[in-house]
Structures are given as structure tokens and as C-alpha cells.
Enzyme design. Structure first.
Site, mmCIF file in Angstrom:
data_model
loop_
_atom_site.group_PDB
_atom_site.id
_atom_site.type_symbol
_atom_site.label_atom_id
_atom_site.label_comp_id
_atom_site.label_asym_id
_atom_site.label_seq_id
_atom_site.Cartn_x
_atom_site.Cartn_y
_atom_site.Cartn_z
ATOM 1 N N THR A 130 66.450 49.958 55.438
ATOM 2 C CA THR A 130 65.650 50.991 54.346
ATOM 3 C C THR A 130 64.767 51.254 55.204
ATOM 4 O OG1 THR A 130 67.032 50.957 53.030
ATOM 5 C CG2 THR A 130 65.326 52.509 53.070
ATOM 6 N N ARG A 147 78.297 53.842 46.207
ATOM 7 C CA ARG A 147 77.871 53.185 45.202
ATOM 8 C C ARG A 147 76.399 54.075 45.774
ATOM 9 N NH1 ARG A 147 72.842 50.610 47.831
ATOM 10 N NH2 ARG A 147 71.471 49.204 46.882
ATOM 11 N N VAL A 148 74.825 54.230 44.559
ATOM 12 C CA VAL A 148 74.225 54.946 45.427
ATOM 13 C C VAL A 148 73.012 54.166 44.721
ATOM 14 C CG1 VAL A 148 72.250 56.883 45.345
ATOM 15 C CG2 VAL A 148 74.400 57.013 45.064
ATOM 16 N N GLY A 149 72.347 53.002 45.819
ATOM 17 C CA GLY A 149 71.008 52.729 45.508
ATOM 18 C C GLY A 149 69.820 53.275 45.163
ATOM 19 N N ASP A 150 68.786 52.866 45.575
ATOM 20 C CA ASP A 150 67.797 53.014 45.295
ATOM 21 C C ASP A 150 66.726 54.316 45.868
ATOM 22 O OD1 ASP A 150 67.095 51.410 47.363
ATOM 23 O OD2 ASP A 150 64.994 50.601 46.619
ATOM 24 N N GLY A 180 65.081 46.994 49.566
ATOM 25 C CA GLY A 180 65.923 45.145 50.030
ATOM 26 C C GLY A 180 66.512 46.077 48.132
ATOM 27 N N GLY A 231 68.752 47.776 46.001
ATOM 28 C CA GLY A 231 68.188 49.015 44.905
ATOM 29 C C GLY A 231 68.423 48.816 43.577
HETATM 30 N N1 ASP Z 1 67.077 50.354 49.711
HETATM 31 C C1 ASP Z 1 68.857 49.695 49.752
HETATM 32 C C2 ASP Z 1 69.452 49.977 48.761
HETATM 33 O O1 ASP Z 1 69.580 49.057 48.284
HETATM 34 C C3 ASP Z 1 69.132 48.704 50.795
HETATM 35 C C4 ASP Z 1 67.629 48.306 51.810
HETATM 36 O O2 ASP Z 1 66.342 48.382 51.452
HETATM 37 O O3 ASP Z 1 68.041 48.050 53.013
HETATM 38 O O4 ASP Z 1 70.291 50.966 49.131
#
Ligand code: ASP
Length: 336
Positions: A197, A225-228, A249, A251
Site C-alpha cells: 500500500t 472487504r475494505v481495509g484501513d 499492513g 488493515g
Molecule cells: N493496509 C492494506 C489493507 O489492509 C494492506 C497493505 O498495507 O498493503 O488492505
């Protein structure tokens, strides 16, 4: 309040007051303009942002330009070249935030090359903050973006073909998270992290901070799914009075502690960017140290002096910095 209580309180707050004074003292020597970004892939991203900053452009334009740069790279794990979800579909998340707390985001958007620019349009043209899925795509098309091919990049196609051999599609709920399992694999078998990311923060010549995040999210995630990354306060937070932070990381773990908002709040309390990131990482690890060994979270932050710092759970998180003084990659410190 009696004298003893007052003295105890003074002892507790003294280091805090001191560090606040220290910040105030050197506030004149600001390190600006400056741009910092997650991972070593941030070097060309910073270069794209720098083209704007060096001409006295705004931090907002700079972070958008940086994110656009990496979204253009079809060989990168960000943007349409990224790894798909477990249904084989690339879904993208992005957000942007400026010095006035204006913000916009898209989540789960498909077949749009520049989610960061759609996020900026959400910020500037709607009264909303986040648009998701089909609605986000429809909004993008209405605003002049074009629909790209749904085909995976060669790299993503090969990786997905390998993954699907061992992880057939099974809609299982409450499955225990494990490495290379069907949910949230954090590391590929050769040990490389599966996340890339791009989060970036810039401070322009006018001392204004802005930030942007763009990602294809965690590889092989459940569709939807939605991450951070697109969530303000989780993947990105900007407070023009004290500083800004971004994350990369797993999320889910960042969302659980409102990670970047927490980092900025620690900077507000007087902590340096690095210590603020460390304290947020500790918040995650404290809850379950053994579990924390199985995933990675890294925070990256900048304060109003243009000082920056990062901290991660585990070894391996790096970040890139470009200012008039330097153009380099730093290793983040880590807790475990
Ligand atoms: N933070 C991102 C997520 O959880 C993944 C990443 O940092 O690569 O989607």
C-alpha cells in the site's frame, strides 16, 4: 488538589511539557517542503510529488500526483496491476485528506485506473466522504473517468493461479487467520509481505499538510472487504495543527485502534513522530503479542516541523523521504 497530588501530577506531565517546548522552540526551522511515503516503492512516488512541491505547489496536488504515479505502474501491487481478491477481481481503495480536514475516499472500486483522483472528486464535488463499489465506479464514470479492462496483470494472474491451487474458493466465516490461508495471508511463502500500500504525506512551502493512500488491498481478500487504507483515521489522518500519519499492513488491526488518528493524537500530546508511531504499534501488540507475531503493521508520520518517523510491529517496514536535504529510504524500527 493537595500539594502531594499536584507534585505527582507535575512529575508525570513534566516530560510532556518539555517535549512540547522543544517542539515550539525549533518550530522556526521547518523541514519543508517535504514528502514521505511507505515502502521503497515510495522513491519514484516522492519524485512525482516533488515536481509539484519544488515549484511551490500545494501538498494536496503533490500527494495526488505521487499516488497517480504509482497507480500508473501496471507492474506494481497498487492500482489495477495489483493482486486480486479471492474471486480473482482487483478492487481498489484510496483516500485523500487536506489541511482543512477535507477528505474523500473510494473503496472496492473496480476497473478505474486512478482511484486517488476519484477520491479527490468525492472530496471536492460531493458532500460525502466515502463512496463504495458500484456507486463509486458510477460516480467515476459520471466524472470523466474511463472503464479499464478487468484483465489481471501478468504477475497478478500468475500469482493468483498459484494461490487458487491450494486455496479453493470456500465462503467460510470465522475461520482462524493463518499465513497463506484463505483469509488475509500476510506473507507469501518466500517470506515477502503481500502488501505494498502506498501512503504518502507532504508538507508544502505554506506549511500545509496533506496525505493520500492508494492500494489494491490485501491479496485474496474476501470480495467486498475494505481495509484501513480508504478509512480516514485508520489508513490516513491529517491534522494541520500537529501532524499527519499513514499506515500499511493488516488493515483490520489498524482499524481496531483507529491507528493513524491515534498516532496524530500522540503527536498532539508532544510525542515525536517516531514515538507516536511506536505507541500506536504497542497498542496493537499489547492486546495479543503472539497473534501480533503473525502479521505486520507499520505507521509513518510527520509533524508540523517536517520531522518524520515510523514504527512497525516486525522487521521489514521501510519508508522513503524526499526533501531539499535528502532523497532516501529508511528502515523503520520495530517492536517484536
Ligand atoms: N493496509 C492494506 C489493507 O489492509 C494492506 C497493505 O498495507 O498493503 O488492505
Amino acid at each position: 488538589m493537595n500539594r502531594r497530588k499536584f507534585l505527582n501530577l507535575s512529575a508525570l506531565t513534566a516530560p510532556l511539557l518539555l517535549s512540547k517546548n522543544a517542539i515550539a522552540h525549533s518550530a522556526q526551522q521547518k523541514n519543508k517542503p517535504i514528502v514521505i511515503s511507505t515502502w521503497d516503492s515510495g522513491m519514484p512516488v516522492n519524485a512525482a510529488a516533488w515536481k509539484i512541491l519544488e515549484k511551490n505547489g500545494s501538498a494536496l496536488d503533490a500527494v495526488e500526483a505521487g499516488a497517480i504515479h504509482i497507480e500508473n505502474d501496471i507492474n506494481c501491487c497498487v492500482g489495477l496491476g495489483g493482486y486480486p481478491d479471492r474471486d480473482g477481481i482487483v478492487t481498489l481503495d484510496a483516500c485523500i485528506m487536506d489541511h482543512n480536514a477535507n477528505c474523500g475516499a473510494v473503496a472496492g472500486i473496480e476497473r478505474i485506473k486512478h482511484p486517488i483522483s476519484v477520491a479527490r472528486k468525492v472530496m471536492e464535488k460531493t458532500p460525502h466522504v466515502i463512496l463504495v463499489g458500484n456507486g463509486a465506479q458510477q460516480f467515476a464514470l459520471e466524472n470523466g473517468f474511463t472503464l479499464e479492462s478487468a484483465a489481471l496483470s501478468t504477475d497478478a494472474k500468475n500469482a493468483y493461479a498459484e494461490w487458487i491451487k491450494k486455496n479453493e474458493y470456500k465462503p467460510v466465516s470465522n475461520i482462524e487467520r493463518k499465513q497463506n490461508g484463505p483469509f488475509a495471508p500476510n506473507f507469501f511463502e518466500d517470506g515477502t509481505p503481500n502488501h505494498d500500500t502506498m501512503g504518502l504525506i507532504a508538507m508544502d512551502i505554506k506549511n500545509n499538510l496533506s496525505g493520500a493512500v492508494t492500494t489494491s488491498g490485501m491479496a485474496y481478500k474476501v470480495h467486498g472487504r475494505v481495509g484501513d487504507s480508504p478509512i480516514i483515521g485508520a489508513g490516513l489522518f491529517v491534522d494541520n495543527e500537529f501532524g499527519a500519519a499513514t499506515s500499511s499492513g493488516t488493515g483490520e488491526e489498524v482499524i481496531r485502534i483507529c491507528g493513524t488518528h491515534l498516532v496524530v493524537e500522540f503527536m498532539r500530546q508532544g510525542y515525536s513522530p517516531e514515538l507516536a508511531c511506536k505507541k500506536a504499534v504497542e497498542r496493537i501488540v499489547k492486546r495479543d503479542r503472539e497473534k501480533a507475531k503473525t502479521f505486520q503493521v507499520g505507521f509513518l508520520a510527520m509533524n508540523k516541523k517536517g520531522q518524520f518517523g515510523a514504527y512497525a510491529i516486525q522487521k521489514g517496514f521501510v519508508f522513503s523521504v524526499k526533501s531539499t536535504n535528502e532523497n532516501k529510504i529508511y528502515d523503520s524500527k520495530f517492536l517484536i
